[in-house]
Scaffold this motif. Structure first.
Motif, mmCIF file in Angstrom:
data_model
loop_
_atom_site.group_PDB
_atom_site.id
_atom_site.type_symbol
_atom_site.label_atom_id
_atom_site.label_comp_id
_atom_site.label_asym_id
_atom_site.label_seq_id
_atom_site.Cartn_x
_atom_site.Cartn_y
_atom_site.Cartn_z
ATOM 1 N N ASN A 6 36.786 91.441 77.559
ATOM 2 C CA ASN A 6 37.245 90.665 78.856
ATOM 3 C C ASN A 6 38.924 90.470 78.745
ATOM 4 O O ASN A 6 39.729 90.163 77.993
ATOM 5 C CB ASN A 6 37.129 89.330 78.682
ATOM 6 N N ILE A 54 41.970 90.340 82.906
ATOM 7 C CA ILE A 54 41.789 89.982 84.372
ATOM 8 C C ILE A 54 42.171 90.571 85.049
ATOM 9 O O ILE A 54 42.925 92.210 84.723
ATOM 10 C CB ILE A 54 43.038 88.888 84.228
ATOM 11 N N THR A 107 44.283 88.364 94.721
ATOM 12 C CA THR A 107 43.058 87.889 93.986
ATOM 13 C C THR A 107 42.729 88.154 92.917
ATOM 14 O O THR A 107 43.371 89.543 92.203
ATOM 15 C CB THR A 107 42.030 87.942 94.379
ATOM 16 N N GLN A 108 42.690 87.884 91.832
ATOM 17 C CA GLN A 108 42.950 87.533 90.640
ATOM 18 C C GLN A 108 41.213 87.062 89.761
ATOM 19 O O GLN A 108 40.752 86.237 90.387
ATOM 20 C CB GLN A 108 43.566 86.763 89.176
ATOM 21 N N ILE A 109 40.738 88.059 89.244
ATOM 22 C CA ILE A 109 39.075 88.126 88.423
ATOM 23 C C ILE A 109 39.258 88.305 87.035
ATOM 24 O O ILE A 109 40.096 88.876 86.822
ATOM 25 C CB ILE A 109 38.145 89.113 89.316
ATOM 26 N N LYS A 110 38.047 87.602 86.483
ATOM 27 C CA LYS A 110 37.858 87.881 85.109
ATOM 28 C C LYS A 110 36.954 88.625 84.643
ATOM 29 O O LYS A 110 36.198 88.720 85.310
ATOM 30 C CB LYS A 110 37.925 86.322 84.741
ATOM 31 N N ASP A 114 32.377 90.657 87.147
ATOM 32 C CA ASP A 114 33.220 90.136 87.829
ATOM 33 C C ASP A 114 32.200 89.079 86.723
ATOM 34 O O ASP A 114 31.404 88.187 87.409
ATOM 35 C CB ASP A 114 33.017 90.211 88.987
ATOM 36 N N THR A 136 33.335 86.579 86.938
ATOM 37 C CA THR A 136 34.822 84.603 87.523
ATOM 38 C C THR A 136 33.963 83.354 87.519
ATOM 39 O O THR A 136 34.118 82.432 86.786
ATOM 40 C CB THR A 136 35.496 84.945 88.211
ATOM 41 N N GLU A 137 32.661 83.549 88.126
ATOM 42 C CA GLU A 137 31.900 82.581 88.116
ATOM 43 C C GLU A 137 31.503 81.869 87.093
ATOM 44 O O GLU A 137 30.785 81.083 87.155
ATOM 45 C CB GLU A 137 30.777 83.026 90.006
ATOM 46 N N ASN A 160 33.454 80.175 85.432
ATOM 47 C CA ASN A 160 33.846 78.675 86.153
ATOM 48 C C ASN A 160 32.422 77.709 85.636
ATOM 49 O O ASN A 160 33.010 76.516 85.876
ATOM 50 C CB ASN A 160 34.102 79.254 87.339
#
Length: 341
Positions: A218, A220, A227-230, A253, A255-256, A259
């Protein structure tokens, strides 16, 4: 003679020959060795180009004489190669043209045959080899296109990197669409550019690690707009047609997802807090209420004590009411948060 017929599949051969005697000889050889064959003839380049255009889908091989009245030598070969596209071409040549015929192999001709040495078996073997080679090349090209489509049309962003310096060689449509960079911009940058500076050394070591063929971790990623996304990144070493080492990288991605997990953890903490309140804070006034009720029942004849305990009972009830309201309020906030998610 039927015993000598070896090639069972139907084929169509175009013989480009303006000498009647040579054509008849070649035609006889073809009929001797091929069971189901259609022989077409052209005597100059103009007729050859027209015949190729009309029969592109059916022609199996072209036998080309190097001396026609409207062309000869390498120039003729180049023009026929252009017209034939991927149809195999075999040169029919004399001893004086061997050097030209050899050069023709570099241009894409499959083979050359010296007319004075030609016989049915030699012609058969050369045609059989040319047809099989064409099929093999078509199969490789089909597989290449399949892999290219798998790369380009994958819903996950993918990049092809130089194994040594991580320069981006190619990027698929998803990487272009989701990250904002054009293919030209990608090809002018290193894969490290997609990572924040504090990650780049770790990513470099991770990509350079050859202990495992495929790996994931994982990180970034930075989009073009900042924009930064994981992302969950997968990489694997691959080899090009020339056997050069490359690295293919795919990102997902998350990110969601992360989160959402964080939101769930916050909600779980709220639930644990509510549960603790129910099991500890509520029990205190409830225990006092039960105790007061017990005392009232025990000393019901003592009016002065009864007045005191009734007042304590009222206070404990109000305290418990306040606690219940707090629990209800926290539960409502939790439900609203859950609905928003």
């Amino acid at each position: 003679m039927k015993k000598d017929l070896k090639y069972e599949e139907p084929i169509t051969v175009l013989v480009v020959e303006n000498n009647d005697g040579d054509f008849v000889l070649v035609e006889d050889y073809l009929f001797e060795k091929f069971k189901s064959i259609e022989v077409k003839r052209s005597q100059d380049f103009k007729e050859t180009a027209s015949t190729i255009e009309k029969n592109k889908s059916s022609l199996s091989v072209i036998l080309l004489d190097l001396h026609l009245h409207d062309g000869s030598g390498l120039e003729l070969i180049k023009k026929v190669l252009t017209a034939a596209n991927d149809i195999p071409i075999l040169i029919l040549t004399g001893y004086s043209d061997v050097s030209i015929a050899q050069l023709s192999l570099q241009l894409g001709v499959y083979d050359f045959l010296v007319k004075d040495e030609l016989n049915p078996n030699l012609l058969y073997k050369s045609i059989d080899f040319a047809i099989n080679r064409r099929q093999f090349i078509c199969q490789i090209e089909s597989e290449r296109l399949n892999y290219e489509n798998l790369f380009n049309f994958s819903p996950q962003p993918m990049w092809l990197l130089d194994h040594d310096n991580f320069k981006i060689l190619n990027a698929n449509y998803s990487a272009i669409k989701n990250y904002g960079y054009s293919l030209k911009e990608y090809q002018d940058m290193s894969f490290m550019t997609l990572h924040p500076k504090e990650e780049q050394e770790h990513v470099s070591k991770w990509l350079s690690d050859d202990t495992h063929t495929a790996k994931n971790d994982n990180f970034i990623h930075l989009l073009k707009d900042g924009t930064q996304i994981k992302v969950d990144v997968h990489s694997e070493e691959v080899k090009s047609a020339s056997n050069e080492k490359m690295t293919i990288v795919q990102s997902n991605d998350i990110t969601e997802t992360l989160n959402h997990i964080e939101t769930i953890e916050i909600q779980n903490n709220s639930l644990r807090e509510i549960a603790w309140t129910q099991s500890h804070v509520v029990r205190a006034p409830l225990s006092r209420i039960l105790g007061i009720i017990d005392l009232i029942e025990t000393h019901k004849d003592n009016i002065e004590d009864l007045s005191f305990w009734l007042n304590e009972l009222k206070n404990s009830s109000n305290e418990m009411d306040t606690i219940v309201k707090e629990i209800v309020n926290k539960s409502q906030n939790f439900n609203l948060t859950n609905q928003d998610e």
